[in-house]
Write an enzyme that holds these catalytic residues in place. Structure first.
Site, PDB file in Angstrom:
ATOM      1  N   ASP A   1      18.518   2.784   6.877  1.00  0.00           N
ATOM      2  CA  ASP A   1      17.127   3.189   7.016  1.00  0.00           C
ATOM      3  C   ASP A   1      16.428   2.867   5.708  1.00  0.00           C
ATOM      4  OD1 ASP A   1      14.686   4.453   7.211  1.00  0.00           O
ATOM      5  OD2 ASP A   1      15.493   6.415   7.782  1.00  0.00           O
TER       6      ASP A   1
ATOM      7  N   TYR B   1      -2.145  -2.002   8.307  1.00  0.00           N
ATOM      8  CA  TYR B   1      -1.122  -3.054   8.300  1.00  0.00           C
ATOM      9  C   TYR B   1      -1.464  -4.128   7.261  1.00  0.00           C
ATOM     10  CZ  TYR B   1       2.070  -6.628  10.054  1.00  0.00           C
ATOM     11  OH  TYR B   1       3.072  -7.566  10.158  1.00  0.00           O
TER      12      TYR B   1
ATOM     13  N   LYS C   1       0.753  -5.357   3.945  1.00  0.00           N
ATOM     14  CA  LYS C   1       1.236  -6.729   3.758  1.00  0.00           C
ATOM     15  C   LYS C   1       0.562  -7.414   2.566  1.00  0.00           C
ATOM     16  CE  LYS C   1       4.284  -6.862   7.011  1.00  0.00           C
ATOM     17  NZ  LYS C   1       5.727  -7.021   6.708  1.00  0.00           N
TER      18      LYS C   1
ATOM     19  N   ALA D   1       3.255 -13.738  15.931  1.00  0.00           N
ATOM     20  CA  ALA D   1       4.501 -14.339  16.417  1.00  0.00           C
ATOM     21  C   ALA D   1       4.892 -13.749  17.763  1.00  0.00           C
ATOM     22  CB  ALA D   1       5.622 -14.124  15.406  1.00  0.00           C
TER      23      ALA D   1
ATOM     24  N   THR E   1       7.096 -12.018  19.569  1.00  0.00           N
ATOM     25  CA  THR E   1       8.209 -11.098  19.331  1.00  0.00           C
ATOM     26  C   THR E   1       8.074  -9.880  20.237  1.00  0.00           C
ATOM     27  OG1 THR E   1       7.019  -9.862  17.633  1.00  0.00           O
ATOM     28  CG2 THR E   1       8.283 -11.794  16.900  1.00  0.00           C
TER      29      THR E   1
END
Length: 252
Positions: A54, A146, A150, A179, A181
């Protein structure tokens, strides 16, 4: 073993699915012995070793890296890929959510790197690759938290590259566009019109489609490879040109 990573040992955090799994598969194909660190490791890519860890727990990460060293006696490549998403404007996420996302996306990389540094300093081919995002370099709607996480990863990458170059450790980042995913699949599943949302995500990337996980893995393999010994402190965009290109709209 043969390939660019023959004889080398790699660790990929968040490597059990999505981009991380594609990266781990590529490193194994190119000759690496690869450990996948993730919360669930029942279904890791073939040829890898799954180790539960983790990244929000320093002791967990330290123990996992020690397991890798006990198993193979060395560590040459660290791919800091573990991360979680977040949606909303700056007004939409609570303080607790900001702390949670930054704890995984940013501090998770700090913990994994800190644990790996002693072994990386002993490697003749040491490399770290951090997974950043197009959200670090382009303003995207509904991605304030987010994007902040990043953007911090990108700044951290450059600072780490400067700090550890004298120790022979190269540090780079990869900045994927949107992407294809499981995370995107989950995002689309809660959209009012999943097909329209997917079409919009595809259209905003100049090449007109989602980025494949294998394309991101190829960029990571390039950055981590001993063949790239003069590449450090950079970020490779894998985004169909979204970061820098401004093509004319396509005509129907």
């Amino acid at each position: 073993m043969s390939g660019d990573f023959a004889g080398l040992v790699a660790v990929v955090t968040g490597g059990a699915s999505g981009l991380g799994a594609a990266i781990a598969r590529r490193l194994v194909e190119d000759g690496a012995r690869c450990a996948v660190l993730d919360l669930a490791v029942d279904d890791v890519p073939e040829g890898t070793v799954g180790i539960r860890a983790d990244v929000t727990d320093d002791a967990s990460v330290t123990t996992a890296v020690a397991d890798v060293l006990d198993r193979w006696g060395r560590l040459d490549v660290l791919v800091n890929n573990a991360g979680i998403g977040a949606q909303g404007t700056v007004a939409d996420n609570s303080d607790a959510e900001w702390h949670r996302v930054l704890d995984v996306n940013l501090l998770g990389m700090v913990r994994a790197t800190r644990a790996a540094l002693p072994a990386l300093r002993e490697s003749p081919s040491a490399a770290i690759v951090n997974t950043a995002s197009i959200a670090a370099t382009a303003g995207l709607p509904q991605r304030a938290l987010y994007s902040a996480s990043k953007g911090a990863v990108l700044a951290l990458t450059r600072a780490m590259a400067a700090d550890h170059l004298p120790e022979g450790i190269r540090v780079n980042a990869v900045c994927p566009g949107t992407a294809d995913t499981p995370w995107i699949d989950r995002l689309l599943s809660v959209a009012d019109d999943p097909a329209a949302e997917r079409a919009a995500l595809e259209a905003r990337q100049p090449h007109g489609r989602l980025v494949s996980a294998d394309e991101v893995a190829g960029a990571v393999a390039y950055l981590a490879s001993p063949r790239s010994g003069s590449t450090t402190g950079t970020a490779v965009a894998v985004d169909g040109g979204m970061q820098d290109l401004r093509p004319r709209p396509r005509r129907g």
